[in-house]
Scaffold this motif. Structure first.
Motif, PDB file in Angstrom:
ATOM      1  N   ALA A 254     -38.038  18.815  17.263  1.00 41.88           N
ATOM      2  CA  ALA A 254     -38.027  17.376  17.552  1.00 41.88           C
ATOM      3  C   ALA A 254     -37.170  17.063  18.763  1.00 41.88           C
ATOM      4  CB  ALA A 254     -37.509  16.602  16.338  1.00 41.88           C
ATOM      5  N   SER A 255     -37.501  15.975  19.436  1.00 40.07           N
ATOM      6  CA  SER A 255     -36.718  15.502  20.579  1.00 40.07           C
ATOM      7  C   SER A 255     -35.302  15.126  20.115  1.00 40.07           C
ATOM      8  CB  SER A 255     -37.404  14.294  21.211  1.00 40.07           C
ATOM      9  OG  SER A 255     -37.433  13.200  20.299  1.00 40.07           O
ATOM     10  N   PRO A 256     -34.341  15.052  21.025  1.00 40.02           N
ATOM     11  CA  PRO A 256     -32.977  14.678  20.634  1.00 40.02           C
ATOM     12  C   PRO A 256     -32.910  13.362  19.858  1.00 40.02           C
ATOM     13  CG  PRO A 256     -32.973  15.524  22.860  1.00 40.02           C
ATOM     14  CD  PRO A 256     -34.403  15.423  22.465  1.00 40.02           C
ATOM     15  N   GLY A 257     -33.665  12.355  20.295  1.00 42.01           N
ATOM     16  CA  GLY A 257     -33.635  11.070  19.607  1.00 42.01           C
ATOM     17  C   GLY A 257     -34.182  11.153  18.197  1.00 42.01           C
ATOM     18  N   THR A 258     -35.291  11.864  18.017  1.00 40.53           N
ATOM     19  CA  THR A 258     -35.891  12.004  16.682  1.00 40.53           C
ATOM     20  C   THR A 258     -35.036  12.903  15.802  1.00 40.53           C
ATOM     21  OG1 THR A 258     -38.102  11.665  17.618  1.00 40.53           O
ATOM     22  CG2 THR A 258     -37.974  12.719  15.466  1.00 40.53           C
ATOM     23  N   THR A 259     -34.429  13.937  16.394  1.00 42.71           N
ATOM     24  CA  THR A 259     -33.513  14.790  15.621  1.00 42.71           C
ATOM     25  C   THR A 259     -32.378  13.959  15.027  1.00 42.71           C
ATOM     26  OG1 THR A 259     -33.988  16.732  16.996  1.00 42.71           O
ATOM     27  CG2 THR A 259     -31.910  16.739  15.779  1.00 42.71           C
ATOM     28  N   ALA A 260     -31.800  13.095  15.832  1.00 42.14           N
ATOM     29  CA  ALA A 260     -30.687  12.265  15.357  1.00 42.14           C
ATOM     30  C   ALA A 260     -31.115  11.381  14.183  1.00 42.14           C
ATOM     31  CB  ALA A 260     -30.158  11.408  16.502  1.00 42.14           C
ATOM     32  N   LYS A 261     -32.311  10.829  14.246  1.00 43.30           N
ATOM     33  CA  LYS A 261     -32.787   9.960  13.175  1.00 43.30           C
ATOM     34  C   LYS A 261     -32.977  10.716  11.868  1.00 43.30           C
ATOM     35  CE  LYS A 261     -35.120   6.597  16.183  1.00 43.30           C
ATOM     36  NZ  LYS A 261     -36.401   5.983  16.576  1.00 43.30           N
ATOM     37  N   TRP A 262     -33.572  11.902  11.929  1.00 46.45           N
ATOM     38  CA  TRP A 262     -33.807  12.661  10.695  1.00 46.45           C
ATOM     39  C   TRP A 262     -32.509  13.234  10.127  1.00 46.45           C
ATOM     40  CZ3 TRP A 262     -37.818  13.292   7.436  1.00 46.45           C
ATOM     41  CH2 TRP A 262     -39.054  12.744   7.833  1.00 46.45           C
ATOM     42  N   CYS A 263     -31.605  13.630  10.985  1.00 51.49           N
ATOM     43  CA  CYS A 263     -30.333  14.158  10.483  1.00 51.49           C
ATOM     44  C   CYS A 263     -29.472  13.051   9.874  1.00 51.49           C
ATOM     45  CB  CYS A 263     -29.577  14.863  11.610  1.00 51.49           C
ATOM     46  SG  CYS A 263     -30.426  16.368  12.192  1.00 51.49           S
ATOM     47  N   ALA A 264     -29.594  11.846  10.433  1.00 50.92           N
ATOM     48  CA  ALA A 264     -28.833  10.708   9.883  1.00 50.92           C
ATOM     49  C   ALA A 264     -29.252  10.398   8.448  1.00 50.92           C
ATOM     50  CB  ALA A 264     -29.014   9.489  10.774  1.00 50.92           C
ATOM     51  N   LYS A 265     -30.474  10.754   8.090  1.00 46.25           N
ATOM     52  CA  LYS A 265     -30.929  10.517   6.720  1.00 46.25           C
ATOM     53  C   LYS A 265     -30.153  11.349   5.708  1.00 46.25           C
ATOM     54  CE  LYS A 265     -35.678   9.319   8.076  1.00 46.25           C
ATOM     55  NZ  LYS A 265     -37.117   9.597   7.899  1.00 46.25           N
ATOM     56  N   SER A 266     -29.494  12.400   6.182  1.00 48.64           N
ATOM     57  CA  SER A 266     -28.672  13.237   5.320  1.00 48.64           C
ATOM     58  C   SER A 266     -27.189  13.090   5.659  1.00 48.64           C
ATOM     59  CB  SER A 266     -29.095  14.705   5.457  1.00 48.64           C
ATOM     60  OG  SER A 266     -30.440  14.869   5.043  1.00 48.64           O
ATOM     61  N   GLY A 267     -26.827  12.010   6.392  1.00 52.10           N
ATOM     62  CA  GLY A 267     -25.433  11.731   6.715  1.00 52.10           C
ATOM     63  C   GLY A 267     -24.866  12.608   7.799  1.00 52.10           C
ATOM     64  N   LEU A 268     -25.692  13.170   8.651  1.00 58.05           N
ATOM     65  CA  LEU A 268     -25.235  14.070   9.704  1.00 58.05           C
ATOM     66  C   LEU A 268     -25.400  13.418  11.069  1.00 58.05           C
ATOM     67  CD1 LEU A 268     -26.915  17.331   8.338  1.00 58.05           C
ATOM     68  CD2 LEU A 268     -24.513  16.647   8.083  1.00 58.05           C
ATOM     69  N   ASP A 269     -24.394  13.596  11.944  1.00 57.84           N
ATOM     70  CA  ASP A 269     -24.423  13.033  13.297  1.00 57.84           C
ATOM     71  C   ASP A 269     -24.622  14.170  14.293  1.00 57.84           C
ATOM     72  OD1 ASP A 269     -24.183  11.662  15.639  1.00 57.84           O
ATOM     73  OD2 ASP A 269     -22.059  11.150  15.401  1.00 57.84           O
ATOM     74  N   THR A 270     -25.757  14.158  14.954  1.00 57.52           N
ATOM     75  CA  THR A 270     -26.052  15.212  15.931  1.00 57.52           C
ATOM     76  C   THR A 270     -25.937  14.724  17.377  1.00 57.52           C
ATOM     77  OG1 THR A 270     -28.434  14.672  15.900  1.00 57.52           O
ATOM     78  CG2 THR A 270     -27.645  16.325  14.324  1.00 57.52           C
ATOM     79  N   THR A 271     -25.546  13.488  17.568  1.00 59.80           N
ATOM     80  CA  THR A 271     -25.567  12.894  18.909  1.00 59.80           C
ATOM     81  C   THR A 271     -24.417  13.369  19.789  1.00 59.80           C
ATOM     82  OG1 THR A 271     -24.326  10.959  18.121  1.00 59.80           O
ATOM     83  CG2 THR A 271     -26.744  10.832  18.065  1.00 59.80           C
ATOM     84  N   GLN A 272     -23.269  13.717  19.210  1.00 60.60           N
ATOM     85  CA  GLN A 272     -22.093  14.056  20.024  1.00 60.60           C
ATOM     86  C   GLN A 272     -22.315  15.317  20.853  1.00 60.60           C
ATOM     87  OE1 GLN A 272     -18.428  14.223  17.804  1.00 60.60           O
ATOM     88  NE2 GLN A 272     -17.200  14.799  19.603  1.00 60.60           N
TER      89      GLN A 272
END
Length: 361
Positions: A254-272
């Motif tokens: 997944a693209s960086p933006g979509t990765t962040a959205k799906w990981c946020a569903k499990s309480g994870l922050d991938t944006t940093q």
């Protein structure tokens, strides 16, 4: 243009053809059909006039002058064109047929010379290809020309693709802030579980609009997970890729933006740090397409293949229940569950990059 008289055929050629048009002599007993002056194949013409002959007829050995059939007695009738009478008429027409054949042969020869001269004239001045009517040059059909005219394989086709190992070592363009469509598409195909032990089925999804090779990604996942240095080590488990039906988990590119959205569903922050994650609350193990395409400083450009293997093993390791680990000592191989995308040094110890949970194999 020079002017002059057109040569005409010799008189005997003309006389031979005139017999067909002007002879009016018919044998006794023949009558015109329907009142018309028609000739049939048994008509007798003046001496030297041509006459058609049937396939079974024969020609006399030499010219015959005058009829050889005796007069018909009064009250008697004779069937037309039988026996010697037929042969006599055939012989009479021999000279005319000979002259007609000579005339036809002469006309054929003249036409042949004219055609060959025209073709020779239409050749290129330097021995080029003959030209068709209208002056257009005929296309060459030799094998070498056909080969040169064939288009080269288009980029991205099977014939143009580099081997798996070459592609896995390359970097691909990718925007670190890309937000693609958000829609996923399963990579088609089925890769059977090659080993023994517990069979885990998974599906590979690729976000639409990434511009990356989904088949390459799917092949990398299957080969990596079923390597004896990976989570299939020792025959404990084996991995099978499906494209439909039940699956134990889904590996998603997944693209960086979509990765962040799906990981946020499990309480994870991938944006940093633009990292990947196992979104445990969902079915998806999400691989960040930016990292897949560009790699990480910790591995460098010369270890892209190994970095991609580490990404797969690390995130699937979380799905299998493994947590993060640290560098055990200076110079050791980094545990695959160490966050190697971010660093190789932790708490004063620097480890060496490692893509496998069981590097000993």
């Amino acid at each position: 243009m020079a002017t002059g008289l057109v040569p005409r055929p010799r008189q005997e050629f003309i006389d031979a053809f005139d017999y067909f048009d002007h002879a009016e002599h018919r044998r006794d007993g023949d009558r015109p059909r329907d009142g018309a002056h028609r000739r049939n194949e048994d008509d007798v013409f003046a001496a030297g006039a041509p006459s058609k002959e049937k396939k079974s007829g024969a020609r006399a050995a030499g010219p015959i002058v005058g009829p050889t059939v005796p007069p018909v007695p009064p009250g008697k009738t004779v069937p037309p064109s039988r026996g010697p009478e037929r042969r006599t008429r055939t012989a009479k027409g021999g000279l005319a047929r000979t002259l007609t054949g000579v005339a036809a042969a002469a006309v054929t020869a003249v036409l042949a010379v004219a055609v060959s001269g025209q073709v020779a004239h239409e050749q290129d001045g330097k021995g080029g290809a003959p030209r068709a009517a209208g002056g257009a040059e005929r296309p060459h059909t030799d094998a070498a020309t056909r080969t040169k005219s064939r288009p080269a394989p288009a980029p991205g086709t099977v014939a143009d693709q580099a081997p798996y190992e070459v592609q896995m070592a390359q970097k691909f363009p990718m925007d670190a802030k890309l937000q693609a469509s958000g829609d996923f598409e399963a990579v088609p195909g089925h890769d059977k579980a090659p080993g023994r032990g517990e069979v885990l089925r998974y599906r590979v999804d690729v976000e639409k609009g990434l511009g990356l090779d989904g088949m390459l990604f799917a092949e990398a996942v299957q080969k990596t997970l079923n390597d004896d240095r990976s989570w299939a080590h020792g025959g404990r488990r084996t991995f099978e890729r499906v494209s439909s039906g039940d699956a134990d988990f889904v590996i998603s590119l997944a693209s960086p933006g979509t990765t962040a959205k799906w990981c946020a569903k499990s309480g994870l922050d991938t944006t940093q740090d633009n990292v990947s994650c196992d979104s445990a609350a969902t079915e998806r193990v999400v691989i960040n397409a930016y990292r897949w395409a560009q790699g990480a400083v910790t591995y460098g450009d010369d270890k892209m293949h190994a970095y991609r293997q580490m990404l797969i093993n690390h995130e699937v390791g979380h799905r299998l229940g493994h947590n993060h680990e640290t560098c055990p000592k200076q110079g050791a191989l980094a545990p695959v569950m160490m966050q190697q995308t971010k660093f190789l040094t932790l708490d004063g110890a620097t480890c060496r990059a490692n893509a496998w949970p069981h590097p000993e194999g």
